[in-house]
Scaffold this motif. Structure first.
Motif, PDB file in Angstrom:
ATOM      1  N   MET A 180       6.088  33.692 -11.724  1.00 40.65           N
ATOM      2  CA  MET A 180       5.796  34.901 -12.440  1.00 40.65           C
ATOM      3  C   MET A 180       5.043  35.732 -13.253  1.00 40.65           C
ATOM      4  O   MET A 180       4.556  34.519 -14.021  1.00 40.65           O
ATOM      5  N   VAL A 181       4.449  36.542 -13.043  1.00 44.04           N
ATOM      6  CA  VAL A 181       3.324  36.549 -14.164  1.00 44.04           C
ATOM      7  C   VAL A 181       3.117  38.403 -14.464  1.00 44.04           C
ATOM      8  O   VAL A 181       3.905  38.462 -14.002  1.00 44.04           O
ATOM      9  N   THR A 182       1.932  38.395 -14.933  1.00 44.46           N
ATOM     10  CA  THR A 182       2.118  39.508 -16.135  1.00 44.46           C
ATOM     11  C   THR A 182       1.356  40.328 -16.129  1.00 44.46           C
ATOM     12  O   THR A 182      -0.479  39.808 -15.706  1.00 44.46           O
ATOM     13  N   ASP A 183       1.135  42.038 -15.732  1.00 43.70           N
ATOM     14  CA  ASP A 183      -0.004  42.191 -15.677  1.00 43.70           C
ATOM     15  C   ASP A 183       0.065  43.884 -16.470  1.00 43.70           C
ATOM     16  O   ASP A 183       1.245  44.437 -16.990  1.00 43.70           O
ATOM     17  N   SER A 184      -0.813  43.656 -16.974  1.00 42.09           N
ATOM     18  CA  SER A 184      -1.382  45.370 -17.747  1.00 42.09           C
ATOM     19  C   SER A 184      -1.021  46.641 -17.084  1.00 42.09           C
ATOM     20  O   SER A 184      -0.948  46.239 -15.782  1.00 42.09           O
TER      21      SER A 184
END
Length: 125
Positions: A51-55
């Motif tokens: 799971m990654v975060t993205d602005s």
């Protein structure tokens, strides 16, 4: 063909399905490996969910939460931050020490988002 982002979807970190299955996940990976590395056994030995975060605009976040804050944010790197880590680390250190950063950071300023919106959105795969 490499992943074009269509395998990503907005998710909730507390409820995302973190299982990796042969039927759903390994077939695509094996196909990509076979295409990129002919002659290599394409079947994975093991796999883990990521799971990654993205602005919200796809850019990094780097700077103080507000001008008087002691909190410095350096995030939103969508999983490719490892190759940018030296520059991001140097910039974060310059911000922390009150030095002029080596580039203009306005486009990375966390304050570019409205206060009532999250800084990043988690996306699952």
């Amino acid at each position: 063909m490499w992943d074009d982002g269509t395998n990503f979807e907005d998710c909730e970190p507390d409820t995302i399905d973190r299982t990796v299955t042969r039927d759903r996940d390994w077939q695509q990976l094996a196909g990509l490996v076979a295409q990129a590395f002919p002659g290599l056994e394409p079947e994975p030995v093991a796999a883990k969910m990521c799971m990654v975060t993205d602005s919200l605009d796809g850019q990094f976040l780097l700077g103080r939460l507000d001008p008087g804050s002691r909190i410095i944010v350096a995030s939103g790197d969508t999983g490719h931050g490892f190759k940018h880590a030296p520059a991001i680390g140097e910039l974060a250190a310059q911000v922390a020490l009150g030095e002029a950063p080596f580039i203009d950071l306005d486009f990375l300023d966390p304050a570019r988002f409205a206060a009532d919106r999250p800084l990043v959105r988690p996306i699952g795969r």
